[in-house]
Design an enzyme around this catalytic site. Structure first.
Site, PDB file in Angstrom:
ATOM      1  CB  SER A 129      34.087  24.272  52.058  1.00 37.72           C
ATOM      2  OG  SER A 129      35.427  24.323  52.453  1.00 37.72           O
ATOM      3  CE1 TYR A 153      33.987  29.593  49.934  1.00 38.94           C
ATOM      4  CE2 TYR A 153      35.463  28.395  51.394  1.00 38.94           C
ATOM      5  CZ  TYR A 153      34.649  28.424  50.286  1.00 38.94           C
ATOM      6  OH  TYR A 153      34.495  27.286  49.523  1.00 38.94           O
ATOM      7  CE  LYS A 157      31.000  27.482  49.678  1.00 40.69           C
ATOM      8  NZ  LYS A 157      30.217  27.275  48.468  1.00 40.69           N
TER       9      LYS A 157
HETATM   10  P1  NAD Z   1      35.340  28.320  40.547  1.00 41.77           P
HETATM   11  O1  NAD Z   1      35.527  29.744  40.942  1.00 41.77           O
HETATM   12  O2  NAD Z   1      36.256  27.732  39.553  1.00 41.77           O
HETATM   13  O3  NAD Z   1      33.832  28.114  40.031  1.00 41.77           O
HETATM   14  C1  NAD Z   1      32.754  28.891  40.480  1.00 41.77           C
HETATM   15  C2  NAD Z   1      31.952  29.320  39.258  1.00 41.77           C
HETATM   16  O4  NAD Z   1      30.821  30.084  39.691  1.00 41.77           O
HETATM   17  C3  NAD Z   1      32.754  30.210  38.311  1.00 41.77           C
HETATM   18  O5  NAD Z   1      32.565  29.746  36.994  1.00 41.77           O
HETATM   19  C4  NAD Z   1      32.138  31.600  38.501  1.00 41.77           C
HETATM   20  O6  NAD Z   1      32.229  32.379  37.342  1.00 41.77           O
HETATM   21  C5  NAD Z   1      30.705  31.247  38.876  1.00 41.77           C
HETATM   22  N1  NAD Z   1      30.010  32.249  39.693  1.00 41.77           N
HETATM   23  C6  NAD Z   1      30.460  32.842  40.828  1.00 41.77           C
HETATM   24  N2  NAD Z   1      29.520  33.679  41.316  1.00 41.77           N
HETATM   25  C7  NAD Z   1      28.447  33.590  40.490  1.00 41.77           C
HETATM   26  C8  NAD Z   1      27.166  34.193  40.473  1.00 41.77           C
HETATM   27  N3  NAD Z   1      26.807  35.090  41.406  1.00 41.77           N
HETATM   28  N4  NAD Z   1      26.292  33.857  39.490  1.00 41.77           N
HETATM   29  C9  NAD Z   1      26.664  32.977  38.530  1.00 41.77           C
HETATM   30  N5  NAD Z   1      27.872  32.383  38.488  1.00 41.77           N
HETATM   31  C10 NAD Z   1      28.752  32.687  39.452  1.00 41.77           C
HETATM   32  O7  NAD Z   1      35.338  27.467  41.891  1.00 41.77           O
HETATM   33  P2  NAD Z   1      35.417  25.882  42.112  1.00 41.77           P
HETATM   34  O8  NAD Z   1      36.750  25.555  42.678  1.00 41.77           O
HETATM   35  O9  NAD Z   1      34.920  25.180  40.904  1.00 41.77           O
HETATM   36  O10 NAD Z   1      34.374  25.742  43.306  1.00 41.77           O
HETATM   37  C11 NAD Z   1      33.000  25.460  43.073  1.00 41.77           C
HETATM   38  C12 NAD Z   1      32.266  25.494  44.395  1.00 41.77           C
HETATM   39  O11 NAD Z   1      32.883  24.569  45.304  1.00 41.77           O
HETATM   40  C13 NAD Z   1      32.284  26.856  45.091  1.00 41.77           C
HETATM   41  O12 NAD Z   1      31.014  27.063  45.682  1.00 41.77           O
HETATM   42  C14 NAD Z   1      33.332  26.691  46.163  1.00 41.77           C
HETATM   43  O13 NAD Z   1      33.098  27.523  47.273  1.00 41.77           O
HETATM   44  C15 NAD Z   1      33.195  25.218  46.535  1.00 41.77           C
HETATM   45  N6  NAD Z   1      34.426  24.626  47.098  1.00 41.77           N
HETATM   46  C16 NAD Z   1      35.588  24.703  46.370  1.00 41.77           C
HETATM   47  C17 NAD Z   1      36.765  24.190  46.926  1.00 41.77           C
HETATM   48  C18 NAD Z   1      38.070  24.288  46.183  1.00 41.77           C
HETATM   49  O14 NAD Z   1      39.121  24.167  46.826  1.00 41.77           O
HETATM   50  N7  NAD Z   1      38.087  24.489  44.871  1.00 41.77           N
HETATM   51  C19 NAD Z   1      36.749  23.566  48.200  1.00 41.77           C
HETATM   52  C20 NAD Z   1      35.544  23.497  48.881  1.00 41.77           C
HETATM   53  C21 NAD Z   1      34.371  24.035  48.310  1.00 41.77           C
HETATM   54  N1  UFG Z   2      50.356  26.365  51.043  1.00 43.04           N
HETATM   55  C1  UFG Z   2      51.693  26.728  50.885  1.00 43.04           C
HETATM   56  N2  UFG Z   2      52.003  27.612  49.902  1.00 43.04           N
HETATM   57  C2  UFG Z   2      51.062  28.173  49.071  1.00 43.04           C
HETATM   58  C3  UFG Z   2      49.697  27.790  49.238  1.00 43.04           C
HETATM   59  C4  UFG Z   2      49.383  26.896  50.237  1.00 43.04           C
HETATM   60  O1  UFG Z   2      52.561  26.263  51.608  1.00 43.04           O
HETATM   61  O2  UFG Z   2      51.408  28.982  48.209  1.00 43.04           O
HETATM   62  C5  UFG Z   2      50.010  25.379  52.081  1.00 43.04           C
HETATM   63  C6  UFG Z   2      49.030  25.877  53.119  1.00 43.04           C
HETATM   64  O3  UFG Z   2      49.707  26.537  54.169  1.00 43.04           O
HETATM   65  C7  UFG Z   2      48.352  24.576  53.541  1.00 43.04           C
HETATM   66  C8  UFG Z   2      48.363  23.726  52.264  1.00 43.04           C
HETATM   67  O4  UFG Z   2      49.371  24.298  51.421  1.00 43.04           O
HETATM   68  O5  UFG Z   2      49.139  23.912  54.507  1.00 43.04           O
HETATM   69  C9  UFG Z   2      47.038  23.741  51.499  1.00 43.04           C
HETATM   70  O6  UFG Z   2      46.640  25.087  51.269  1.00 43.04           O
HETATM   71  P1  UFG Z   2      45.496  25.447  50.216  1.00 43.04           P
HETATM   72  O7  UFG Z   2      45.370  26.933  50.194  1.00 43.04           O
HETATM   73  O8  UFG Z   2      45.750  24.757  48.928  1.00 43.04           O
HETATM   74  O9  UFG Z   2      44.205  24.755  50.840  1.00 43.04           O
HETATM   75  P2  UFG Z   2      43.436  25.004  52.224  1.00 43.04           P
HETATM   76  O10 UFG Z   2      43.323  23.689  52.907  1.00 43.04           O
HETATM   77  O11 UFG Z   2      44.011  26.124  52.977  1.00 43.04           O
HETATM   78  O12 UFG Z   2      42.001  25.496  51.729  1.00 43.04           O
HETATM   79  C10 UFG Z   2      41.298  24.875  50.626  1.00 43.04           C
HETATM   80  C11 UFG Z   2      40.367  25.901  50.003  1.00 43.04           C
HETATM   81  C12 UFG Z   2      39.256  26.231  50.934  1.00 43.04           C
HETATM   82  C13 UFG Z   2      38.570  24.975  51.381  1.00 43.04           C
HETATM   83  C14 UFG Z   2      39.554  24.002  51.997  1.00 43.04           C
HETATM   84  C15 UFG Z   2      38.862  22.714  52.304  1.00 43.04           C
HETATM   85  O13 UFG Z   2      41.087  27.088  49.663  1.00 43.04           O
HETATM   86  O14 UFG Z   2      38.313  27.044  50.266  1.00 43.04           O
HETATM   87  O15 UFG Z   2      40.600  23.748  51.076  1.00 43.04           O
HETATM   88  O16 UFG Z   2      39.690  21.882  53.035  1.00 43.04           O
HETATM   89  F1  UFG Z   2      37.632  25.269  52.289  1.00 43.04           F
END
Ligand code: NAD
Ligand code: UFG
Length: 348
Positions: A129, A153, A157
């Site tokens: 991330s 978190y 990572k």
């Molecule tokens: P998500 O929660 O939708 O998907 C994660 C999946 O992993 C879920 O289906 C959950 O049930 C499964 N899971 C969690 N723990 C588990 C375990 N111990 N064993 C088996 N399954 C398990 O999340 P996502 O948004 O699809 O994110 C996927 C990956 O990308 C995550 O590792 C997350 O940290 C990373 N990531 C997500 C974002 C974002 O904003 N969505 C940004 C950066 C990184």
């Molecule tokens: N925000 C609002 N209102 C809300 C939610 C968010 O104003 O209800 C704003 C936040 O303050 C920020 C922007 O929208 O300025 C984006 O916020 P998000 O929570 O959507 O995203 P972040 O950038 O904070 O974090 C996300 C994931 C992290 C990941 C990161 C990578 O939650 O896990 O993107 O850039 F690491």
């Protein structure tokens, strides 16, 4: 559909990014073998991906911390690689439950690597991330920017990134792709799969979408006094289908070249909270009511990627812009107002 290129274990394949990646893998000729414990997802997501690809996908219900199950699954299906999405991802919750986050994310990844070693599987793609960079010292963020996460978190990572670099350098043959995602949004155009957060959404786009569909009264804009053009936070939103396609490119790079790599997956363009509100209003044809709230602890003003290395290494760049992100997110949300639990309407 392309010829069968091989099988790939996809942990967390029922989740938001995992389900879209399974679809992209099948489209490119790969067979995903999904392992998920459904702690943050629904088996319906995989049922729907199976319907879209017109083929029953293999789904193993289980936990990545069950090393024996991971090893058995890798061996039973002769997997050639692992794409590792499974883990916990809520920044706020990670401050409250750091033990759970280290357990699922760090011990979980370690367990999976042990299983891969036992099953002689050597290709690993990891969901990292942009949060590993912490407070940006310069923008756009390049991969060599210092790593200084500001929350548990992000620390998990970074711990896994370090573990992977150590194992890859140890000469045991592990090749890894560390993918640092920026802010994934949107959904597949079919409207059959999308983001379905449990409880109150932490992230901006799902929150806006739930306001648009009438599940929440208004958006709280968390701070309008940042040093950005309109005072609200700027992020690099990336369409989840672009992100999914990047995983296929990363997998094919690991197959065709030796070595490991770390790349940003973003578009390189930053949009503010109010840009996203306006984009969503355009997509759904409704006004999104919002109120200005105080800043969220730990947020930074601006974050966006330098996506150049991904293009050089993978031949990939994001092609979908803000209009498609908002349109596809809205189409998913409006077709599934309560996510995967949307009840089927029965005639009166
Ligand atoms: P998500 O929660 O939708 O998907 C994660 C999946 O992993 C879920 O289906 C959950 O049930 C499964 N899971 C969690 N723990 C588990 C375990 N111990 N064993 C088996 N399954 C398990 O999340 P996502 O948004 O699809 O994110 C996927 C990956 O990308 C995550 O590792 C997350 O940290 C990373 N990531 C997500 C974002 C974002 O904003 N969505 C940004 C950066 C990184
Ligand atoms: N925000 C609002 N209102 C809300 C939610 C968010 O104003 O209800 C704003 C936040 O303050 C920020 C922007 O929208 O300025 C984006 O916020 P998000 O929570 O959507 O995203 P972040 O950038 O904070 O974090 C996300 C994931 C992290 C990941 C990161 C990578 O939650 O896990 O993107 O850039 F690491």
């Amino acid at each position: 559909m392309n010829a069968d290129k091989g099988r790939v274990l996809v942990t967390g394949g029922a989740g938001f990014i995992g389900s879209h990646t399974c679809l992209a893998l099948v489209g490119a000729g790969w067979t995903p073998i999904i392992l998920d414990n459904f702690c943050n997802s629904s088996p319906t997501a995989i049922k729907r991906v199976s319907e879209l690809v017109q083929r029953e996908l293999v789904l193993v219900e289980g936990d990545i911390r069950d090393t024996d199950l991971c090893e058995k699954t890798l061996k039973d299906h002769s997997c050639e690689a692992v794409i590792h999405f499974a883990g916990l991802k809520a920044v706020g919750e990670s401050h409250e439950k750091p033990l759970d986050y280290y357990d699922a994310n760090v011990l979980g990844s370690h367990s999976l690597l042990r299983a891969m070693s036992a099953a002689s599987v050597n290709r690993f793609i990891f969901s990292s991330s942009a949060t590993v960079y912490g407070v940006p010292q310069s923008l756009p963020l390049t991969e060599d920017h210092p790593l200084a996460p500001t929350n548990p978190y992000g620390q998990t990572k970074l711990a896994v990134e370090n573990l992977l670099r150590d194992v890859a350098q140890s000469g045991q043959g592990l090749q890894c792709a560390i993918l640092r995602y920026f802010n994934p949004v949107g959904a597949d155009v079919s409207t059959r799969i999308g983001e379905d957060p449990r409880g109150i959404p932490n992230n901006l786009m799902p929150y806006i979408a739930q306001v648009a569909v009438g599940r929440r009264p208004h958006l709280n804009v968390m701070g309008n006094d940042y040093d950005t053009p309109d005072g609200t936070g700027v992020r690099d939103y990336i369409h989840v289908v672009d992100l999914a396609e990047a995983h296929v490119k990363a997998l094919e790079r690991l197959v065709s070249h030796d070595g490991s790599f770390t790349v940003n997956l973003g578009t390189g363009t930053g949009y503010s909270v109010l840009d996203m509100v306006r984009g969503f209003e355009k997509a759904c044809g409704k006004t999104i009511p919002y109120e200005i709230a105080k800043r969220r602890a730990g947020d930074v003003a601006s974050m966006y990627a330098d996506p150049a290395l991904a293009e050089t290494l993978l031949g990939w760049r994001a092609s979908r812009g803000i209009d498609e992100m908002c349109r596809d997110h809205w189409n998913w949300q409006s077709a599934n107002p309560n996510g995967y639990d949307t009840p089927v309407e029965t005639p009166a």
